[in-house]
Design an enzyme around this catalytic site. Sequence first.
Site, PDB file in Angstrom:
ATOM      1  N   THR A  13       0.963  -2.660   1.011  1.00  0.00           N
ATOM      2  CA  THR A  13       1.823  -2.237   0.323  1.00  0.00           C
ATOM      3  C   THR A  13       2.213  -1.409  -0.475  1.00  0.00           C
ATOM      4  O   THR A  13       3.104  -0.874  -0.857  1.00  0.00           O
ATOM      5  CB  THR A  13       2.531  -2.810   0.409  1.00  0.00           C
ATOM      6  OG1 THR A  13       1.659  -3.760  -0.378  1.00  0.00           O
ATOM      7  CG2 THR A  13       2.618  -4.553   1.679  1.00  0.00           C
ATOM      8  N   ASN A  14       0.806  -1.638  -1.535  1.00  0.00           N
ATOM      9  CA  ASN A  14       0.578  -1.174  -2.394  1.00  0.00           C
ATOM     10  C   ASN A  14       0.963   0.825  -2.230  1.00  0.00           C
ATOM     11  O   ASN A  14       1.302   1.266  -3.010  1.00  0.00           O
ATOM     12  CB  ASN A  14      -0.163  -1.178  -3.375  1.00  0.00           C
ATOM     13  CG  ASN A  14       0.454  -2.518  -4.521  1.00  0.00           C
ATOM     14  OD1 ASN A  14       1.084  -2.074  -5.128  1.00  0.00           O
ATOM     15  ND2 ASN A  14      -0.604  -3.582  -4.093  1.00  0.00           N
ATOM     16  N   HIS A 110      -3.673  -5.480 -10.546  1.00  0.00           N
ATOM     17  CA  HIS A 110      -3.603  -6.527 -10.011  1.00  0.00           C
ATOM     18  C   HIS A 110      -2.547  -7.776 -10.354  1.00  0.00           C
ATOM     19  O   HIS A 110      -2.018  -7.541 -11.113  1.00  0.00           O
ATOM     20  CB  HIS A 110      -4.797  -6.777 -11.842  1.00  0.00           C
ATOM     21  CG  HIS A 110      -5.313  -8.811 -11.477  1.00  0.00           C
ATOM     22  ND1 HIS A 110      -6.316  -9.330 -10.506  1.00  0.00           N
ATOM     23  CD2 HIS A 110      -4.545  -9.701 -12.055  1.00  0.00           C
ATOM     24  CE1 HIS A 110      -6.456 -10.474 -10.531  1.00  0.00           C
ATOM     25  NE2 HIS A 110      -5.533 -10.608 -11.535  1.00  0.00           N
TER      26      HIS A 110
HETATM   27  C1  GAR Z   1      -1.806  -6.657  -3.832  1.00  0.00           C
HETATM   28  O1  GAR Z   1      -1.051  -8.015  -4.057  1.00  0.00           O
HETATM   29  C2  GAR Z   1      -2.802  -6.878  -5.123  1.00  0.00           C
HETATM   30  O2  GAR Z   1      -2.038  -6.319  -5.862  1.00  0.00           O
HETATM   31  C3  GAR Z   1      -3.689  -7.182  -4.871  1.00  0.00           C
HETATM   32  O3  GAR Z   1      -3.890  -7.564  -3.946  1.00  0.00           O
HETATM   33  C4  GAR Z   1      -3.088  -6.932  -2.761  1.00  0.00           C
HETATM   34  C5  GAR Z   1      -2.274  -6.565  -2.047  1.00  0.00           C
HETATM   35  O4  GAR Z   1      -1.520  -5.390  -1.165  1.00  0.00           O
HETATM   36  N1  GAR Z   1      -5.416  -7.035  -6.104  1.00  0.00           N
HETATM   37  C6  GAR Z   1      -6.042  -7.721  -5.685  1.00  0.00           C
HETATM   38  O5  GAR Z   1      -5.980  -9.166  -6.320  1.00  0.00           O
HETATM   39  C7  GAR Z   1      -7.426  -6.986  -7.112  1.00  0.00           C
HETATM   40  N2  GAR Z   1      -7.833  -7.900  -7.966  1.00  0.00           N
HETATM   41  P1  GAR Z   1      -1.338  -4.435  -0.559  1.00  0.00           P
HETATM   42  O6  GAR Z   1      -2.462  -4.276   0.463  1.00  0.00           O
HETATM   43  O7  GAR Z   1      -0.550  -4.974   0.396  1.00  0.00           O
HETATM   44  O8  GAR Z   1      -0.989  -3.239  -1.519  1.00  0.00           O
END
Ligand code: GAR
Length: 200
Positions: A13-14, A110
């Site tokens: 999603t990021n 993070h």
């Molecule tokens: C996000 O919340 C990101 O901040 C976290 O994993 C998720 C990934 O979501 N990252 C960490 O915890 C790194 N230490 P996404 O794949 O939907 O972007």
Amino acid sequence: MLNIGVLVSGGGTNLQALIDAQQSGIIKSGKIVTVIADRSGAYALKRAESAGIDAKEILKKEYGSGAEFDKALVSYLKEMKVDIVVLAGFLSILGKDFIAVYRDKIVNIHPSLIPSFCGDGFYGLKVHQAALDYGVKVTGATVHLVNEITDGGKIIMQKAVYINDDDTAETLQKRVMEEAEWQILPRAVEMLCEDLKKAQ
Ligand code: GAR
């Protein structure tokens, strides 16, 4: 225009926020040229493909050591002429050789206000559960430069999110993503691209 490489492990999603920001012009000093996943079946790669972006699997489990995995990543990033690396939900820890090649050009998102609830073992829902267990009333997200210390590099941007009494790790994760992560990651990436362009 700088070339951006995005490393992912999961849903992406990021990554989607970055793709949308590129399309809306929030990111204008750089362009995502490749998205690399460290595990198979990461949905993030589908998002990249749908946006017409190069999508590549470099699977950690296929390499004998972290150093060899890092070498494979660097080699592909160089082949794609990547200037800036964005860790967008990337759960492998990069080693010192990788970090040395892209010193001050790697950012990570993070899901807490660093220095709370960060470091080795703090990722995804575990971060939000730790915030709830501690009983803090405010959490948020942090974009920072990546150095040899897990979640220890210079902070670029942070955004706070209030915790509700009835939050679970899942509801908190969703709100931190919507209200903080997807807002600050694209802005921080544009800021870094602008700064590096000026320095070139
Ligand atoms: C996000 O919340 C990101 O901040 C976290 O994993 C998720 C990934 O979501 N990252 C960490 O915890 C790194 N230490 P996404 O794949 O939907 O972007």
